[in-house]
Design an enzyme around this catalytic site. Structure first.
Site, PDB file in Angstrom:
ATOM      1  N   THR A  45       0.748  -1.092   0.317  1.00  0.00           N
ATOM      2  CA  THR A  45      -0.059  -0.142   0.038  1.00  0.00           C
ATOM      3  C   THR A  45       0.561   1.567  -0.194  1.00  0.00           C
ATOM      4  O   THR A  45       2.025   1.669  -0.181  1.00  0.00           O
ATOM      5  CB  THR A  45      -0.423   0.214   1.238  1.00  0.00           C
ATOM      6  OG1 THR A  45       0.008  -0.197   2.226  1.00  0.00           O
ATOM      7  CG2 THR A  45      -1.901  -1.249   1.267  1.00  0.00           C
ATOM      8  N   THR A  47       1.801   4.769   1.692  1.00  0.00           N
ATOM      9  CA  THR A  47       2.305   5.193   2.723  1.00  0.00           C
ATOM     10  C   THR A  47       3.386   3.916   3.134  1.00  0.00           C
ATOM     11  O   THR A  47       4.483   4.108   3.625  1.00  0.00           O
ATOM     12  CB  THR A  47       1.454   5.717   3.850  1.00  0.00           C
ATOM     13  OG1 THR A  47       1.044   6.473   3.520  1.00  0.00           O
ATOM     14  CG2 THR A  47       2.423   5.706   4.845  1.00  0.00           C
ATOM     15  N   CYS A  48       3.172   2.830   3.137  1.00  0.00           N
ATOM     16  CA  CYS A  48       3.799   1.341   3.761  1.00  0.00           C
ATOM     17  C   CYS A  48       5.117   1.313   3.643  1.00  0.00           C
ATOM     18  O   CYS A  48       5.894   1.372   3.049  1.00  0.00           O
ATOM     19  CB  CYS A  48       2.824   0.596   3.713  1.00  0.00           C
ATOM     20  SG  CYS A  48       1.637   0.544   4.965  1.00  0.00           S
ATOM     21  N   SER A  49       4.904   0.920   2.000  1.00  0.00           N
ATOM     22  CA  SER A  49       5.623   0.666   0.277  1.00  0.00           C
ATOM     23  C   SER A  49       6.741   1.929   0.039  1.00  0.00           C
ATOM     24  O   SER A  49       7.682   1.688   0.084  1.00  0.00           O
ATOM     25  CB  SER A  49       5.254   0.724  -0.624  1.00  0.00           C
ATOM     26  OG  SER A  49       4.699  -1.133  -0.702  1.00  0.00           O
ATOM     27  N   LEU A  53       8.214   1.308   5.882  1.00  0.00           N
ATOM     28  CA  LEU A  53       9.140   0.163   5.409  1.00  0.00           C
ATOM     29  C   LEU A  53       9.813   0.871   5.015  1.00  0.00           C
ATOM     30  O   LEU A  53      11.126   0.143   5.432  1.00  0.00           O
ATOM     31  CB  LEU A  53       8.742  -1.317   4.469  1.00  0.00           C
ATOM     32  CG  LEU A  53       9.854  -2.183   4.287  1.00  0.00           C
ATOM     33  CD1 LEU A  53      10.034  -3.323   6.346  1.00  0.00           C
ATOM     34  CD2 LEU A  53       8.961  -3.599   3.317  1.00  0.00           C
TER      35      LEU A  53
END
Length: 157
Positions: A45, A47-49, A53
């Protein structure tokens, strides 16, 4: 809801690595270790990518230099998705842990219902865990990304 001072709930996970599938439990991952655990609403997703992370990947050596034994990224996704996401992000020093049935996330009280987006997912958070006990817990407000980012957690060490 989990809070500082609490012990993590006993749960068994799925973990796919280059050596194959394993099923570590909470004790395997946290006993006699100082661990940073951060959770994302979903692998791949935005923001996560793009930020969450990658921040931990960039600062991984600084965490290890401050006495962290392991950094774990967890999401309510299956182990195959978590491995593929970790591989795509060059996250070889991060444990990409699957909470496929959300058992851990629900036990923490950090689950949220996202409806058609993906059903039950995790709130975005990061915690520091020492020998299974939560010593720091930063939970993001909805649609925010400040207190769980790698830089904020590194400052706590």
């Amino acid at each position: 809801m989990i809070k500082v001072g609490d012990l993590l709930p006993k749960v068994t996970f799925n973990l796919l690595t280059s050596e194959g599938m394993s099923n570590p439990n909470t004790d395997d991952l946290f006993a006699n270790k100082k661990v940073v655990l951060f959770a994302v609403p979903g692998a791949f997703t935005p923001t996560c990518s793009a930020s969450h992370l990658p921040g931990f990947i960039t600062l991984v050596e600084q965490f290890f230099a401050k006495g962290i034994d392991n950094i774990i990224c967890i999401s309510v996704n299956d182990a195959f998705v978590m491995k593929a996401w970790g591989d795509s992000q060059n996250a070889e020093h991060i444990t990409m842990l699957a909470d496929g049935d959300a058992a851990f996330t629900k036990a923490l009280g950090l689950d949220k219902e996202t409806g058609v987006f993906g059903g039950i997912r995790s709130k975005r958070y990061a915690m520091i865990v020492d020998n299974g006990q939560v010593t720091h817990l930063n939970i993001e407000a909805e649609k925010q990304f400040e207190v769980s980012k790698a830089e904020a957690i590194l400052e706590l060490l």
